[in-house]
Design a protein around this motif. Structure first.
Motif, short mmCIF file in Angstrom:
data_model
loop_
_atom_site.label_atom_id
_atom_site.label_comp_id
_atom_site.label_asym_id
_atom_site.label_seq_id
_atom_site.Cartn_x
_atom_site.Cartn_y
_atom_site.Cartn_z
N ASN A 68 15.07 46.68 39.67
CA ASN A 68 16.12 46.36 38.71
C ASN A 68 15.52 45.76 37.44
O ASN A 68 15.96 46.08 36.32
N ASN A 138 25.89 45.21 28.85
CA ASN A 138 26.00 44.81 30.26
C ASN A 138 27.37 44.21 30.56
O ASN A 138 27.96 44.47 31.62
N LYS A 142 30.27 45.50 33.03
CA LYS A 142 30.83 44.59 34.02
C LYS A 142 32.36 44.59 33.99
O LYS A 142 33.01 44.40 35.02
N LEU A 145 33.26 47.53 36.08
CA LEU A 145 32.86 47.31 37.47
C LEU A 145 33.74 46.24 38.12
O LEU A 145 34.11 46.36 39.30
N SER A 228 21.68 50.75 32.76
CA SER A 228 22.39 49.58 33.31
C SER A 228 23.07 49.93 34.63
O SER A 228 23.11 49.11 35.56
N TRP A 232 22.51 48.30 38.33
CA TRP A 232 23.59 47.87 39.23
C TRP A 232 23.35 48.42 40.64
O TRP A 232 23.51 47.70 41.63
N SER A 236 22.40 46.07 43.83
CA SER A 236 23.31 46.11 44.98
C SER A 236 22.54 46.38 46.27
O SER A 236 22.91 45.86 47.33
N GLN A 260 28.86 42.42 43.79
CA GLN A 260 27.79 42.04 42.86
C GLN A 260 28.26 41.80 41.43
O GLN A 260 27.94 40.76 40.84
N PRO A 261 29.04 42.70 40.82
CA PRO A 261 29.47 42.43 39.44
C PRO A 261 30.35 41.20 39.31
O PRO A 261 30.29 40.49 38.30
#
Length: 325
Positions: A68, A138, A142, A145, A228, A232, A236, A260-261
């Motif tokens: 990542n 980002n 998000k 997400l 990005s 993710w 994850s 995660q987000p």
């Protein structure tokens, strides 16, 4: 403007967050929140869950977190000077991430801009603008997400309070996206600053950021979005492997993708360093929502922090070699 100009030195002061009293207050706030959560759930249960983590999965999770970080560095390479190598960018990024864990709102990540500026002899203010764009993209991702996560977790939620909590978390990134767009892509902020004598000089700092960001074309922004999304996915996997390491059952990869987000968004709430305590509380709630124990949720989030910091610790190499600029 090169790396050592008065403008850039001011920006270093502005973004370094090295005011000891403020840091102590925010750190203390995070510790108090975390202690309260641990006391409520039972500290022994949380610590036992952390200590039960299998080292092989912990290390494998760290590898995916490193992937990542590589993806993030690739993103920076897309929008920054080509004169800096990927390895140098990875180290700069990791050092910024390491700093971000100790600062409210993760603002310590801006160390990356100062590191890049020193290595490429380019404007710090311009690189701060580029990093702000990077963070803005980002945040934009998000938003989508988090909305997906809200829809996913809504099928598990029965109480109104949890629904409201998830909705607020899902909308929080929007608070970051719109100010960034207004500041970097319009003259809205400039018009406000020029009318206030005490703030008028800030235009000198804002303009290089705007110029740098507006020089990033749509093709590069599209590449950033794609990278990005890969980040993710890799992150994850890290979270999924950490759940496996703890022996948490019924924690699927889909759950990791959705949780995660939401939790990484909470880390940007500028109340405590990297959302310390807040993210753990959010994790406890989300674990309860999907039928898992809140204690495991807190332990899981702490393990995520430990795993990430363990990898980002290698970024200290950047400080040793290049200093703070």
């Amino acid at each position: 403007r090169q790396g050592g100009s008065k403008v850039d030195n001011f920006l270093w002061f502005l973004h370094s967050y090295r005011h000891e009293k403020k840091n102590l207050i925010t750190f203390g706030t995070g510790i108090l929140i975390l202690v309260y959560i641990l006391y409520t759930l039972g500290p022994q249960r949380v610590f036992n869950a952390i200590l039960s983590a299998r080292p092989e999965y912990f290390l494998l999770a760290g590898l995916f977190y490193l992937l990542n970080e590589v993806v993030a560095a690739l993103s920076l390479k897309v929008i920054t000077s080509s004169r800096i190598g990927l390895l140098e960018l990875i180290i700069s990024h990791m050092c910024g991430m390491f700093y971000s864990n100790a600062t409210p709102g993760r603002i310590g990540y801006y160390y990356t801009a100062f590191s890049i500026s020193k290595k490429t002899e380019t404007s710090r203010s311009g690189n701060i603008g580029i990093l702000t764009l990077f963070q803005g993209i980002n945040f934009l991702i998000k938003v989508f997400l988090c909305i997906m996560a809200l829809i996913y977790f809504s099928s598990f939620i029965v109480d109104t309070e949890s629904r409201v909590y998830l909705l607020l978390v899902s909308l929080f990134p929007i608070l970051g996206v719109f100010p960034i767009i207004l500041a970097l892509y319009t003259n809205f902020l400039n018009k406000i600053l020029i009318k206030i004598p005490i703030l008028r000089n800030f235009i000198e700092y804002i303009t290089p950021m705007q110029d740098a960001v507006r020089g990033v074309d749509r093709e590069k922004i599209l590449k950033l979005i794609i990278l990005s999304l890969f980040g993710w996915i890799f992150m994850s996997v890290q979270w999924f492997l950490l759940a496996i390491s703890m022996g948490i059952k019924n924690f699927t990869y889909l759950t990791a993708l959705m949780i995660q987000p939401l939790l990484t968004t909470i880390m940007f709430v500028p109340i405590s360093p990297s959302g310390l305590g807040l993210a753990e509380g959010g994790s406890a709630l989300l674990f309860r929502v999907v039928g898992l124990t809140p204690a495991n949720g807190v332990a899981f989030m702490l393990l995520v922090r430990i795993n990430s910091i363990f990898i980002d610790l290698f970024g200290i190499i950047d400080m040793k070699i290049h200093g703070k600029g």
